[in-house]
Design a protein around this motif. Structure first.
Motif, PDB file in Angstrom:
ATOM      1  N   GLY A 123      12.911 -20.340 -15.342  1.00 52.20           N
ATOM      2  CA  GLY A 123      11.545 -20.665 -15.738  1.00 52.20           C
ATOM      3  C   GLY A 123      10.739 -19.457 -16.165  1.00 52.20           C
ATOM      4  O   GLY A 123      10.035 -19.484 -17.176  1.00 52.20           O
ATOM      5  N   VAL A 165       3.796 -28.582 -10.263  1.00 51.53           N
ATOM      6  CA  VAL A 165       3.882 -28.329 -11.702  1.00 51.53           C
ATOM      7  C   VAL A 165       3.410 -26.925 -12.038  1.00 51.53           C
ATOM      8  O   VAL A 165       4.137 -26.131 -12.637  1.00 51.53           O
ATOM      9  CB  VAL A 165       3.063 -29.367 -12.495  1.00 51.53           C
ATOM     10  N   TRP A 166       2.175 -26.563 -11.628  1.00 51.24           N
ATOM     11  CA  TRP A 166       1.648 -25.259 -12.028  1.00 51.24           C
ATOM     12  C   TRP A 166       2.107 -24.118 -11.120  1.00 51.24           C
ATOM     13  O   TRP A 166       2.156 -22.961 -11.544  1.00 51.24           O
ATOM     14  CB  TRP A 166       0.120 -25.285 -12.099  1.00 51.24           C
ATOM     15  N   TRP A 168       5.166 -24.053  -9.624  1.00 46.83           N
ATOM     16  CA  TRP A 168       6.579 -24.375  -9.404  1.00 46.83           C
ATOM     17  C   TRP A 168       7.397 -23.209  -8.827  1.00 46.83           C
ATOM     18  O   TRP A 168       8.344 -23.454  -8.064  1.00 46.83           O
ATOM     19  CB  TRP A 168       7.208 -24.876 -10.701  1.00 46.83           C
ATOM     20  N   VAL A 177      10.367 -31.819  -8.907  1.00 45.58           N
ATOM     21  CA  VAL A 177       9.493 -31.634 -10.064  1.00 45.58           C
ATOM     22  C   VAL A 177       9.450 -30.170 -10.483  1.00 45.58           C
ATOM     23  O   VAL A 177       9.322 -29.855 -11.672  1.00 45.58           O
ATOM     24  CB  VAL A 177       8.064 -32.130  -9.741  1.00 45.58           C
ATOM     25  N   SER A 178       9.575 -29.264  -9.545  1.00 54.21           N
ATOM     26  CA  SER A 178       9.535 -27.841  -9.877  1.00 54.21           C
ATOM     27  C   SER A 178      10.707 -27.448 -10.768  1.00 54.21           C
ATOM     28  O   SER A 178      10.564 -26.617 -11.674  1.00 54.21           O
ATOM     29  CB  SER A 178       9.543 -26.998  -8.601  1.00 54.21           C
ATOM     30  N   THR A 181       9.978 -28.734 -14.275  1.00 53.30           N
ATOM     31  CA  THR A 181       9.024 -27.864 -14.963  1.00 53.30           C
ATOM     32  C   THR A 181       9.724 -26.644 -15.541  1.00 53.30           C
ATOM     33  O   THR A 181       9.482 -26.260 -16.689  1.00 53.30           O
ATOM     34  CB  THR A 181       7.918 -27.413 -14.002  1.00 53.30           C
ATOM     35  N   VAL A 184      11.721 -27.729 -18.564  1.00 51.75           N
ATOM     36  CA  VAL A 184      10.856 -27.973 -19.721  1.00 51.75           C
ATOM     37  C   VAL A 184      10.427 -26.652 -20.352  1.00 51.75           C
ATOM     38  O   VAL A 184      10.420 -26.502 -21.585  1.00 51.75           O
ATOM     39  CB  VAL A 184       9.625 -28.808 -19.303  1.00 51.75           C
ATOM     40  N   LEU A 185      10.076 -25.677 -19.529  1.00 54.45           N
ATOM     41  CA  LEU A 185       9.712 -24.357 -20.051  1.00 54.45           C
ATOM     42  C   LEU A 185      10.861 -23.757 -20.848  1.00 54.45           C
ATOM     43  O   LEU A 185      10.642 -23.159 -21.911  1.00 54.45           O
ATOM     44  CB  LEU A 185       9.331 -23.426 -18.903  1.00 54.45           C
TER      45      LEU A 185
END
Length: 205
Positions: A123, A165-166, A168, A177-178, A181, A184-185
């Motif tokens: 990430g 999310v923010w 992570w 979810v982390s 995220t 996705v990054l």
């Protein structure tokens, strides 16, 4: 793509040095994690949090700085398939960095061990690749450092929720979810970095 071209590409981006630095960070992270876990005032999970976060930050910063060459304009003047090359370079860097640092987390993998270390590298390197396209590879580590430091200080102690999310990088391995995220990054970084590469910079920048 010839072997000689590949060697020149890796050297122009100082990749051998980055691999060596990643190995050193992995060994240091293993030692630091072992030392912190032996302290009576910290639980095993608490001891792993700074090692997981700072180790991933260090590896991502080192690798992000090597996403650009010493002369981006010269590279772009050659007829090489740069979009494909950039995408492969980023994927290999993320995979290699994540795999190496994950070795330092094998002793305590449950919450802040190998999975979170690998997630952090992927990430944060993705964030560094996006930053490299905007501010240049040499300054990308500052963006990664700024984000990771803010998250480290501001993340709530309770896992999950919107912070997954923010914030992570600070989530335990049980928060799926982390990982989404971070993935996705990486997807965004692949598109951006493959299309634009590292922003060409000069000594005056």
């Amino acid at each position: 793509m010839s072997r000689r071209w590949l060697v020149l590409h890796l050297r122009s981006r100082r990749v051998p040095g980055a691999v060596a630095a990643t190995g050193a960070i992995t060994l240091l992270s293993w030692w630091a994690g072992s030392w912190l876990m032996s302290r009576p005032f910290l639980s095993a999970d608490q001891a792993r949090i700074p090692v997981s976060a700072l180790g991933a930050l260090a590896v991502a910063g080192v690798l992000a700085a090597k996403l650009g060459s010493a002369d981006e304009w010269l590279d772009r003047s050659t007829p090489s398939p740069w979009r494909t090359i950039r995408a492969i370079h980023l994927l290999v860097a993320a995979a290699l960095g994540a795999a190496m640092l994950a070795l330092a987390g094998l002793r305590q993998p449950a919450l802040f061990g190998a999975p979170t270390m690998a997630r952090g590298v992927v990430g944060l390197l993705a964030l560094g690749a996006i930053a490299a396209s905007v501010v240049g590879a040499r300054a990308a580590w500052m963006v990664v450092l700024g984000y990771a430091s803010t998250v480290y200080l501001a993340a709530p102690r309770t896992a999950g929720g919107p912070a997954a999310v923010w914030a992570w990088p600070m989530q335990p391995a049980t928060i799926g979810v982390s990982f989404v995220t971070a993935a996705v990054l990486l997807g965004v970084a692949l598109v951006v970095h493959a299309a634009f590469g590292a922003r060409p910079t000069t000594d005056a920048d």
